[in-house]
Design an enzyme around this catalytic site. Structure first.
Site, PDB file in Angstrom:
ATOM      1  N   CYS A   2      31.090 -28.834 -18.164  1.00  0.00           N
ATOM      2  CA  CYS A   2      32.510 -29.164 -18.338  1.00  0.00           C
ATOM      3  C   CYS A   2      32.714 -30.648 -18.076  1.00  0.00           C
ATOM      4  O   CYS A   2      31.866 -31.327 -17.515  1.00  0.00           O
ATOM      5  CB  CYS A   2      33.367 -28.343 -17.380  1.00  0.00           C
ATOM      6  SG  CYS A   2      33.089 -26.559 -17.494  1.00  0.00           S
ATOM      7  N   ARG A  27      31.190 -32.078 -23.817  1.00  0.00           N
ATOM      8  CA  ARG A  27      30.731 -31.303 -22.668  1.00  0.00           C
ATOM      9  C   ARG A  27      31.255 -29.871 -22.683  1.00  0.00           C
ATOM     10  O   ARG A  27      30.754 -29.013 -21.949  1.00  0.00           O
ATOM     11  CB  ARG A  27      31.194 -31.971 -21.364  1.00  0.00           C
ATOM     12  CG  ARG A  27      30.429 -33.222 -20.998  1.00  0.00           C
ATOM     13  CD  ARG A  27      31.003 -33.853 -19.745  1.00  0.00           C
ATOM     14  NE  ARG A  27      30.086 -34.811 -19.165  1.00  0.00           N
ATOM     15  CZ  ARG A  27      29.207 -34.546 -18.212  1.00  0.00           C
ATOM     16  NH1 ARG A  27      29.136 -33.314 -17.734  1.00  0.00           N
ATOM     17  NH2 ARG A  27      28.417 -35.472 -17.733  1.00  0.00           N
ATOM     18  N   TRP A  74      33.680 -25.581 -20.679  1.00  0.00           N
ATOM     19  CA  TRP A  74      32.708 -24.694 -21.310  1.00  0.00           C
ATOM     20  C   TRP A  74      32.651 -23.446 -20.447  1.00  0.00           C
ATOM     21  O   TRP A  74      32.308 -23.515 -19.272  1.00  0.00           O
ATOM     22  CB  TRP A  74      31.331 -25.348 -21.399  1.00  0.00           C
ATOM     23  CG  TRP A  74      30.344 -24.543 -22.180  1.00  0.00           C
ATOM     24  CD1 TRP A  74      30.189 -24.498 -23.538  1.00  0.00           C
ATOM     25  CD2 TRP A  74      29.354 -23.653 -21.635  1.00  0.00           C
ATOM     26  NE1 TRP A  74      29.174 -23.648 -23.872  1.00  0.00           N
ATOM     27  CE2 TRP A  74      28.643 -23.109 -22.732  1.00  0.00           C
ATOM     28  CE3 TRP A  74      29.000 -23.258 -20.339  1.00  0.00           C
ATOM     29  CZ2 TRP A  74      27.592 -22.197 -22.573  1.00  0.00           C
ATOM     30  CZ3 TRP A  74      27.977 -22.351 -20.180  1.00  0.00           C
ATOM     31  CH2 TRP A  74      27.279 -21.828 -21.276  1.00  0.00           C
ATOM     32  N   ASN A  98      33.313 -28.379 -12.378  1.00  0.00           N
ATOM     33  CA  ASN A  98      32.172 -28.259 -13.288  1.00  0.00           C
ATOM     34  C   ASN A  98      31.038 -27.642 -12.491  1.00  0.00           C
ATOM     35  O   ASN A  98      30.633 -28.186 -11.463  1.00  0.00           O
ATOM     36  CB  ASN A  98      31.768 -29.638 -13.811  1.00  0.00           C
ATOM     37  CG  ASN A  98      30.494 -29.588 -14.635  1.00  0.00           C
ATOM     38  OD1 ASN A  98      30.122 -28.546 -15.171  1.00  0.00           O
ATOM     39  ND2 ASN A  98      29.820 -30.720 -14.743  1.00  0.00           N
ATOM     40  N   GLY A  99      30.516 -26.504 -12.958  1.00  0.00           N
ATOM     41  CA  GLY A  99      29.421 -25.854 -12.251  1.00  0.00           C
ATOM     42  C   GLY A  99      29.670 -24.371 -12.089  1.00  0.00           C
ATOM     43  O   GLY A  99      30.469 -23.768 -12.808  1.00  0.00           O
ATOM     44  N   GLU A 483      12.146 -27.363 -34.257  1.00  0.00           N
ATOM     45  CA  GLU A 483      13.341 -28.196 -34.122  1.00  0.00           C
ATOM     46  C   GLU A 483      14.242 -28.067 -35.347  1.00  0.00           C
ATOM     47  O   GLU A 483      15.471 -28.009 -35.218  1.00  0.00           O
ATOM     48  CB  GLU A 483      12.923 -29.655 -33.899  1.00  0.00           C
ATOM     49  CG  GLU A 483      14.039 -30.670 -33.952  1.00  0.00           C
ATOM     50  CD  GLU A 483      15.110 -30.501 -32.898  1.00  0.00           C
ATOM     51  OE1 GLU A 483      16.120 -31.211 -32.974  1.00  0.00           O
ATOM     52  OE2 GLU A 483      14.956 -29.658 -31.987  1.00  0.00           O
ATOM     53  N   LYS A 487      18.116 -26.794 -35.242  1.00  0.00           N
ATOM     54  CA  LYS A 487      19.243 -27.560 -35.771  1.00  0.00           C
ATOM     55  C   LYS A 487      20.081 -26.712 -36.721  1.00  0.00           C
ATOM     56  O   LYS A 487      21.309 -26.749 -36.688  1.00  0.00           O
ATOM     57  CB  LYS A 487      18.743 -28.812 -36.504  1.00  0.00           C
ATOM     58  CG  LYS A 487      18.299 -29.913 -35.593  1.00  0.00           C
ATOM     59  CD  LYS A 487      19.484 -30.538 -34.871  1.00  0.00           C
ATOM     60  CE  LYS A 487      19.048 -31.205 -33.590  1.00  0.00           C
ATOM     61  NZ  LYS A 487      18.685 -30.290 -32.508  1.00  0.00           N
ATOM     62  N   GLU A 490      22.068 -24.132 -34.768  1.00  0.00           N
ATOM     63  CA  GLU A 490      23.118 -24.708 -33.927  1.00  0.00           C
ATOM     64  C   GLU A 490      24.393 -25.012 -34.696  1.00  0.00           C
ATOM     65  O   GLU A 490      25.496 -24.738 -34.211  1.00  0.00           O
ATOM     66  CB  GLU A 490      22.620 -26.015 -33.292  1.00  0.00           C
ATOM     67  CG  GLU A 490      21.672 -25.834 -32.129  1.00  0.00           C
ATOM     68  CD  GLU A 490      21.238 -27.167 -31.567  1.00  0.00           C
ATOM     69  OE1 GLU A 490      21.323 -27.338 -30.335  1.00  0.00           O
ATOM     70  OE2 GLU A 490      20.814 -28.053 -32.331  1.00  0.00           O
ATOM     71  N   HIS A 506       0.943 -12.928 -39.513  1.00  0.00           N
ATOM     72  CA  HIS A 506       0.867 -12.056 -38.344  1.00  0.00           C
ATOM     73  C   HIS A 506       2.223 -11.477 -37.971  1.00  0.00           C
ATOM     74  O   HIS A 506       2.503 -11.242 -36.791  1.00  0.00           O
ATOM     75  CB  HIS A 506       0.263 -12.808 -37.163  1.00  0.00           C
ATOM     76  CG  HIS A 506      -1.150 -13.223 -37.391  1.00  0.00           C
ATOM     77  ND1 HIS A 506      -2.206 -12.338 -37.412  1.00  0.00           N
ATOM     78  CD2 HIS A 506      -1.684 -14.452 -37.641  1.00  0.00           C
ATOM     79  CE1 HIS A 506      -3.332 -12.988 -37.654  1.00  0.00           C
ATOM     80  NE2 HIS A 506      -3.038 -14.278 -37.798  1.00  0.00           N
ATOM     81  N   LYS A 606      27.142 -30.121 -24.721  1.00  0.00           N
ATOM     82  CA  LYS A 606      26.091 -31.122 -24.768  1.00  0.00           C
ATOM     83  C   LYS A 606      25.232 -31.131 -23.511  1.00  0.00           C
ATOM     84  O   LYS A 606      24.013 -31.134 -23.580  1.00  0.00           O
ATOM     85  CB  LYS A 606      26.729 -32.500 -24.967  1.00  0.00           C
ATOM     86  CG  LYS A 606      25.734 -33.625 -25.153  1.00  0.00           C
ATOM     87  CD  LYS A 606      25.083 -33.536 -26.512  1.00  0.00           C
ATOM     88  CE  LYS A 606      24.142 -34.677 -26.774  1.00  0.00           C
ATOM     89  NZ  LYS A 606      23.434 -34.489 -28.046  1.00  0.00           N
TER      90      LYS A 606
END
Length: 611
Positions: A2, A27, A74, A98-99, A483, A487, A490, A506, A606
């Site tokens: 946050c 954030r 968040w 925040n936390g 990656e 992306k 996301e 496999h 983020k």
């Protein structure tokens, strides 16, 4: 995770609080709110959803006052609703947090037994009630906070406002970052709190970073800072260097697009810190241990940074012949890892505040490892606890999906691997010169890759209708496949997975049909023919192949592909940096076609400062 900002000002603060939230919305953007102090009242305005909704609320119902706190959320505990939005308040106290307060259930039960009622589902609200209870029995704000903080288990950054004290805010941090900002000059009597220096950039460049366990009592005239034991301490006031312009998109449609196109510049800046052009040598920042004595390397990271570490594993083992373990930070401590004496533990993080990675760092430190940190914020918690600090120079990254931070991390890791090989006597002077020359070619190669942006945009509509996409790569291209899939997931919300090309048969090959695009990352070279064989297995089952290769590779294997993306011919050392560009652009343009929120994808934030 946050974002927090607080101002003890000499003029109305509501607009400036909202402006600070705009610079921190990366954030978290599940909800937002502010609380100002005016005429001995706590004036609170909150809204669910993105910050624009709060702006609308404030347009209808202003929040007057020269002192205030604000928050962009968040969600952890409790759905993203207005009732769960911060600030949380009682009649006496308002807080933003925040936390995570891990023992909030027992604290809430205690408070309910004391007759207190809660209006939210959050863990954070207990902090407001605990402090308020102390205030109501006559405690001064400093004493109330000093009594409550030791009762909180978990991680927190807090900003606290008090109804009866209109010239006062208290901030505290444990496990989550918080900075104190001082008025732009000694003549301007204002003070600030923020989750990071970027939030305060237009307000001040004079910053103190609170250390773990610190808490600060701030008034217009300054701050008194206390450590975990309650002793008053001094924390250096330094120039933050943060720029408000970094949070502007310029002529780009999205921050992610801007940050993709910044990569040639920021990678050049990063390499400039590690390569000496006058004699083509590698030079690291000074450190107090013998890197040639390192017997084992442990790499720990999360998300995109983890994939940077996976690429680096190839480099360290190839050049420096050092065995490398690599772990996802959230799993690392819980498997009880064996940490050999003489080992280097290397942590990779954009923010330097990622909770899982920071906890893993401290675990390694307690177990005698030398600590190295590759980080984009050189004033972060990880940076301050490192034996070897290796900054990237990507600049602020606002788009939630990491792009330029990733390629800058790769640049630093390549330089470190080669430097370790030199110090161990495994790389000759001629070989070092060769490595440096190839690394110096990277910015031009990145520019050449970006030249294919229009081609990738044109093919994006072919991928956008898919429900599933697979990415394949071999060797150091395998992490780039992972990656690329991350992306796409996301920002476009298409299910995507990355696989080592040889693993296709496999299991994942069972998914192949004519509705599943398969993106193959295959620069020409020793592994190319094997990757093409795997690609043919896909095509034989009706799969649609998108081949990312150089001209030679496309000439040999591009016929019959759904699409091809041509990259410049580059040395294998820098191929991962260059091939990161097309997978970033492909994800970006597919997301644009689908109309998703590129910079602020749903459910993400983020900087992940909770475990």
């Amino acid at each position: 995770m946050c974002g927090i900002i607080g101002i003890v000002g000499n003029q109305p603060v509501a607009d400036r609080l909202v402006d600070g939230l705009k610079r921190m919305e990366y954030r978290g953007y599940d909800s937002a709110g502010i609380c100002t102090l005016h005429s001995s009242r706590l004036v609170r305005r909150r809204a669910e959803g993105k910050l624009g909704n709060l702006v609308g609320v404030l347009a209808d119902s202003h929040a007057p006052g020269n002192v205030g706190i604000a928050h962009t959320r968040w969600a952890t505990h409790g759905a993203p609703t207005a009732a769960n939005a911060h600030p949380h308040a009682t009649d006496e106290v308002a807080i933003v947090h925040n936390g995570i307060i891990e023992n909030f259930k027992e604290l809430r039960a205690e408070l309910r037994a004391d007759g207190r009622e809660f209006e939210s589902e959050t863990d954070s609200e207990v902090v407001a009630h605990l402090i308020s209870r102390e205030i109501e029995v006559g405690a001064a704000p400093k004493d109330a906070v000093g009594k409550v903080l030791p009762r909180l288990r978990g991680a927190f950054a807090l900003a606290i406002a008090f109804r009866e004290y209109p010239d006062l805010l208290i901030g505290a941090r444990l496990g989550s970052p918080l900075v104190v900002g001082y008025g732009p000059s000694d003549d301007e009597a204002e003070m600030y709190l923020g989750s990071d220096a970027l939030a305060l950039a237009p307000l001040t460049q004079r910053i103190s970073y609170l250390e773990e366990g610190d808490w600060a009592v701030i008034t217009r005239d300054g701050a008194k800072i206390y450590d975990l034991d309650g002793s008053e301490v001094e924390r250096e006031i330094r120039a933050s260097g943060a720029s408000a312009a970094a949070t502007e998109k310029g002529n780009y449609r999205h921050f992610m697009q801007k940050e993709i196109f910044e990569q040639p510049t920021v990678v050049a800046q990063t390499l400039g810190s590690y390569l000496r052009r006058d004699n083509n040598s590698i030079a690291l920042p000074q450190f107090d241990f013998d890197i040639s004595s390192i017997k084992r390397l442990t790499i720990v990271a999360c998300g995109t940074s983890y994939y940077a570490g996976m690429v680096a594993k190839y480099w360290f083992e190839h050049f420096a012949r050092v065995p490398v373990d690599i772990d996802v930070a959230s799993e690392f401590r819980y498997r009880d890892p064996v940490l050999e004496e003489g080992g280097l533990a290397l942590f990779i993080s954009q923010s330097g505040e990622t909770a899982d990675t920071l906890a893993a760092l401290r675990h390694c430190k307690e177990n005698g490892q030398v600590i190295g940190v590759v980080v984009n914020v050189p004033t972060s918690s990880m940076a301050r606890e490192a034996d070897l600090l290796l900054p990237t120079h990507a600049g602020p990254e606002i788009g939630v999906a990491s792009t330029k931070a990733f390629t800058c991390q790769l640049a630093v890791l390549a330089a470190l691997a080669a430097h370790m090989a030199v110090k161990k006597g495994l790389m000759s002077r001629e070989e070092e010169i060769d490595v440096v020359e190839h690394l110096l070619e990277t910015p031009a190669a990145l520019n050449a890759a970006l030249d294919h942006d229009d081609d990738i945009a044109e093919m994006a509509p072919l991928i956008a209708p898919a429900r599933d996409v697979l990415y394949l790569g071999r060797g150091q291209d395998y992490p780039i496949a992972l990656e690329g899939a991350l992306k796409l997931k996301e920002i476009s919300y298409i299910h995507a997975e990355g696989y080592a090309s040889g693993e296709m048969k496999h299991g994942p090959i069972a998914l192949i049909d004519d509705d599943v695009p398969v993106v193959v990352i295959a620069p020409s070279g020793p592994l190319f023919e094997k990757t093409v064989s795997n690609m043919e297995e896909v095509r034989a089952r009706g799969g649609k192949v998108v081949l990312i290769s150089d001209a030679d590779g496309i000439a040999e294997a591009g016929e019959g592909c759904l699409a091809t993306i041509e990259m410049p011919v580059v040395h294998p050392l820098i191929a991962p940096l260059v091939y990161a560009v097309p997978v970033q652009l492909l994800a970006y343009h597919v997301a644009v076609v689908k109309g998703t929120d590129v910079d602020q994808p749903r459910n993400l934030a983020k900087s992940v400062t909770v475990e």
